[in-house]
Design a protein around this motif. Structure first.
Motif, mmCIF file in Angstrom:
data_model
loop_
_atom_site.group_PDB
_atom_site.id
_atom_site.type_symbol
_atom_site.label_atom_id
_atom_site.label_comp_id
_atom_site.label_asym_id
_atom_site.label_seq_id
_atom_site.Cartn_x
_atom_site.Cartn_y
_atom_site.Cartn_z
ATOM 1 N N GLY A 9 42.679 -107.071 -48.813
ATOM 2 C CA GLY A 9 44.096 -106.533 -47.862
ATOM 3 C C GLY A 9 44.407 -108.408 -47.345
ATOM 4 O O GLY A 9 43.673 -108.781 -48.004
ATOM 5 N N GLY A 10 45.065 -107.783 -46.705
ATOM 6 C CA GLY A 10 46.116 -108.767 -46.304
ATOM 7 C C GLY A 10 47.531 -108.293 -45.911
ATOM 8 O O GLY A 10 47.937 -107.222 -45.651
ATOM 9 N N PRO A 41 49.445 -94.979 -40.767
ATOM 10 C CA PRO A 41 49.814 -93.830 -39.413
ATOM 11 C C PRO A 41 50.424 -93.042 -39.205
ATOM 12 O O PRO A 41 51.709 -92.894 -39.647
ATOM 13 C CB PRO A 41 50.398 -95.749 -38.395
ATOM 14 C CG PRO A 41 49.444 -96.706 -39.698
ATOM 15 C CD PRO A 41 50.089 -96.531 -39.942
ATOM 16 N N GLY A 42 50.103 -92.457 -38.690
ATOM 17 C CA GLY A 42 50.000 -90.598 -38.010
ATOM 18 C C GLY A 42 50.121 -89.829 -39.513
ATOM 19 O O GLY A 42 51.096 -88.398 -39.852
ATOM 20 N N LYS A 43 49.547 -90.589 -40.992
ATOM 21 C CA LYS A 43 50.288 -89.826 -42.467
ATOM 22 C C LYS A 43 48.506 -89.535 -42.615
ATOM 23 O O LYS A 43 47.377 -89.641 -42.391
ATOM 24 C CB LYS A 43 51.470 -90.296 -43.325
ATOM 25 C CG LYS A 43 52.085 -90.944 -42.697
ATOM 26 C CD LYS A 43 52.991 -91.426 -43.294
ATOM 27 C CE LYS A 43 53.875 -91.293 -43.485
ATOM 28 N NZ LYS A 43 55.018 -92.037 -44.726
ATOM 29 N N GLU A 44 49.199 -88.162 -43.401
ATOM 30 C CA GLU A 44 46.989 -87.549 -44.241
ATOM 31 C C GLU A 44 46.946 -88.796 -45.225
ATOM 32 O O GLU A 44 47.644 -89.378 -46.117
ATOM 33 C CB GLU A 44 47.586 -85.976 -44.900
ATOM 34 C CG GLU A 44 47.317 -85.308 -43.878
ATOM 35 C CD GLU A 44 48.021 -84.053 -44.601
ATOM 36 O OE1 GLU A 44 47.974 -82.979 -43.528
ATOM 37 O OE2 GLU A 44 47.872 -83.887 -45.616
ATOM 38 N N THR A 90 52.214 -99.976 -46.453
ATOM 39 C CA THR A 90 51.927 -100.221 -45.088
ATOM 40 C C THR A 90 50.573 -99.275 -44.984
ATOM 41 O O THR A 90 51.008 -97.933 -44.925
ATOM 42 C CB THR A 90 52.656 -100.494 -44.509
ATOM 43 O OG1 THR A 90 53.303 -102.093 -44.516
ATOM 44 C CG2 THR A 90 51.641 -101.046 -43.081
ATOM 45 N N ALA A 91 48.867 -99.351 -45.059
ATOM 46 C CA ALA A 91 48.436 -98.652 -45.193
ATOM 47 C C ALA A 91 46.877 -99.516 -44.877
ATOM 48 O O ALA A 91 47.347 -100.105 -45.320
ATOM 49 C CB ALA A 91 48.736 -97.123 -46.083
ATOM 50 N N VAL A 92 46.318 -98.707 -44.698
ATOM 51 C CA VAL A 92 44.457 -98.815 -45.319
ATOM 52 C C VAL A 92 44.009 -97.902 -46.370
ATOM 53 O O VAL A 92 44.059 -96.830 -46.244
ATOM 54 C CB VAL A 92 43.628 -98.273 -43.773
ATOM 55 C CG1 VAL A 92 42.183 -98.398 -44.744
ATOM 56 C CG2 VAL A 92 44.396 -98.908 -42.605
ATOM 57 N N THR A 111 40.705 -100.994 -45.747
ATOM 58 C CA THR A 111 40.947 -102.442 -46.273
ATOM 59 C C THR A 111 42.461 -102.347 -46.295
ATOM 60 O O THR A 111 42.954 -101.378 -46.383
ATOM 61 C CB THR A 111 40.578 -103.313 -47.104
ATOM 62 O OG1 THR A 111 40.876 -104.494 -47.190
ATOM 63 C CG2 THR A 111 41.559 -102.348 -49.079
ATOM 64 N N GLN A 112 43.001 -102.792 -45.060
ATOM 65 C CA GLN A 112 44.265 -103.296 -44.407
ATOM 66 C C GLN A 112 44.600 -103.405 -45.035
ATOM 67 O O GLN A 112 44.562 -104.617 -45.418
ATOM 68 C CB GLN A 112 44.203 -103.443 -42.735
ATOM 69 C CG GLN A 112 45.632 -102.576 -42.432
ATOM 70 C CD GLN A 112 46.014 -102.545 -42.036
ATOM 71 O OE1 GLN A 112 45.901 -101.224 -41.116
ATOM 72 N NE2 GLN A 112 47.432 -102.094 -42.355
#
Length: 117
Positions: A9-10, A41-44, A90-92, A111-112
């Motif tokens: 990730g990165g 963020p804020g999503k399933e 963008t997500a983990v 991983t972000q």
């Protein structure tokens, strides 16, 4: 029990590329199903791509043509090649493996991935 270690990730600019890797250790001989999920963020959490041991794959519509999932059974590793990245990617990102689709399995630590100009 299967343990998973993710890497790759990165942060990249829009249009850039990243490759995620997820390597298994432990009792992995029954693993047929390998997948990448992501959670913004804020999503399933959503399924991004999956691959079966015989090689068949499927992808989330929004990543088709940009992402490629592959696996190396000798190295016990699954990869996610991500090209033409967009800010909405963008997500983990989480690796998930299981004996088959829908069955209980193991998850990576996440991983972000950040896509921003």
């Amino acid at each position: 029990q299967v343990q998973l270690v993710e890497s790759g990730g990165g942060s990249v600019q829009p249009g850039g590329s990243l490759r995620l890797s997820c390597t298994m250790s432990g009792n992995s001989f029954r693993i047929n199903y390998m997948a990448w999920y992501r959670q913004a963020p804020g999503k399933e959490r959503e399924l991004v791509a999956h691959i079966f041991s015989e090689g068949s794959t499927d992808y989330l519509d929004s990543v088709k043509g940009r992402f490629t999932i592959s696996r190396d059974n000798i190295r016990k590793t699954v990869y996610l090649q991500m090209n033409s990245l967009k800010p909405e990617d963008t997500a983990v990102y989480y690796c998930h493996v299981a004996p088959d689709f829908g069955l209980s399995g193991s998850w990576g630590q996440g991983t972000q991935v950040t896509v921003s100009s």
